[in-house]
Scaffold this active site. Structure first.
Site, PDB file in Angstrom:
ATOM      1  N   TYR A  50      31.776  23.751  61.541  1.00  0.00           N
ATOM      2  CA  TYR A  50      30.768  23.476  60.603  1.00  0.00           C
ATOM      3  C   TYR A  50      31.011  22.758  59.204  1.00  0.00           C
ATOM      4  CZ  TYR A  50      27.260  25.767  63.721  1.00  0.00           C
ATOM      5  OH  TYR A  50      26.291  26.325  64.561  1.00  0.00           O
ATOM      6  N   PHE A  58      24.548  28.588  52.496  1.00  0.00           N
ATOM      7  CA  PHE A  58      24.441  29.495  53.687  1.00  0.00           C
ATOM      8  C   PHE A  58      25.891  29.262  54.356  1.00  0.00           C
ATOM      9  CE2 PHE A  58      22.230  25.724  55.124  1.00  0.00           C
ATOM     10  CZ  PHE A  58      22.889  25.497  56.000  1.00  0.00           C
ATOM     11  N   ARG A  86      17.609  18.900  71.811  1.00  0.00           N
ATOM     12  CA  ARG A  86      16.999  19.298  70.720  1.00  0.00           C
ATOM     13  C   ARG A  86      15.450  19.737  70.888  1.00  0.00           C
ATOM     14  NH1 ARG A  86      20.145  18.866  66.409  1.00  0.00           N
ATOM     15  NH2 ARG A  86      18.500  18.412  65.094  1.00  0.00           N
ATOM     16  N   THR A  92      14.877  24.314  64.031  1.00  0.00           N
ATOM     17  CA  THR A  92      15.755  25.198  63.557  1.00  0.00           C
ATOM     18  C   THR A  92      15.368  26.527  62.989  1.00  0.00           C
ATOM     19  OG1 THR A  92      16.991  23.289  62.680  1.00  0.00           O
ATOM     20  CG2 THR A  92      18.024  25.287  61.678  1.00  0.00           C
ATOM     21  N   ARG A 103      14.374  28.424  70.891  1.00  0.00           N
ATOM     22  CA  ARG A 103      14.199  29.241  69.366  1.00  0.00           C
ATOM     23  C   ARG A 103      12.807  30.032  69.326  1.00  0.00           C
ATOM     24  NH1 ARG A 103      17.319  24.068  66.588  1.00  0.00           N
ATOM     25  NH2 ARG A 103      19.631  25.304  66.503  1.00  0.00           N
ATOM     26  N   ASN A 113      19.842  31.625  65.067  1.00  0.00           N
ATOM     27  CA  ASN A 113      18.749  31.118  65.757  1.00  0.00           C
ATOM     28  C   ASN A 113      19.031  30.754  67.333  1.00  0.00           C
ATOM     29  OD1 ASN A 113      20.528  29.331  65.260  1.00  0.00           O
ATOM     30  ND2 ASN A 113      19.192  27.700  64.224  1.00  0.00           N
ATOM     31  N   GLU A 127      32.012  16.965  68.492  1.00  0.00           N
ATOM     32  CA  GLU A 127      31.837  18.371  68.743  1.00  0.00           C
ATOM     33  C   GLU A 127      32.301  18.895  70.243  1.00  0.00           C
ATOM     34  OE1 GLU A 127      28.130  19.000  65.874  1.00  0.00           O
ATOM     35  OE2 GLU A 127      27.828  19.485  68.020  1.00  0.00           O
TER      36      GLU A 127
END
Ligand code: CMP
Length: 139
Positions: A50, A58, A86, A92, A103, A113, A127
């Site tokens: 990340y 955060f 997505r 999110t 979610r 989440n 990724e």
């Protein structure tokens, strides 16, 4: 076009034994799980993954949470897989996620989440390469 995207089932979801129900959502949407493994990230590994969020307030909470328990990292393949994933995940923030999305059904908060999904073709490639060797992905 047929795409691949990186998905992570997060510690809040593995703790509640939701891996199968989340995978069913992907498969029902036409996404194929072409690679998958359960791992326990260190906080440093979570921070590396990340890194783009390093300056966010955060970041510490995010990396601590991602290292708090096992995750399932996976490669999803299918027509328009990045956008489709997505859609299946939902917003999110679970409070804003559309009914029926992962979610909306399973997430507990904006941090916890339940799932992560790549947001674009370039990030998907990076990724996927972060977690998987080419030989581990079987389409
Ligand atoms: P994800 O798609 O994994 O990418 C970055 C993550 O940061 C995001 O999902 C959220 O879980 C997390 N995140 C975003 N905003 C916050 C926040 N305000 N507090 C904690 N975590 C957050």
């Amino acid at each position: 076009a047929i795409e691949r995207t990186l998905s992570i089932i997060k510690p809040d979801a593995t703790a509640r034994n939701l891996t199968g129900r989340i995978n069913a959502k992907f498969e029902e949407a036409g996404l194929r799980i072409v690679a998958q493994k359960r791992i326990h990230l260190t906080k440093d590994q979570a921070g590396e993954f990340y890194a783009v969020h390093r300056e966010r307030p955060f970041f510490d909470e995010l990396t601590g949470f991602m290292a708090s328990g096992p995750v399932v990292v996976q490669v999803l393949e299918g027509e328009g897989a990045i956008a489709k994933n997505r859609e299946v995940m939902g917003a999110t923030n679970p409070a804003e996620a559309a009914p029926g999305t992962i979610r909306a059904e399973f997430a507990q908060s904006v941090g916890e989440n339940s799932v992560h999904g790549s947001d674009a073709a370039e990030t998907a490639a990076a990724e996927i390469a972060y977690f998987f060797a080419g030989t581990e992905i079987v389409g």
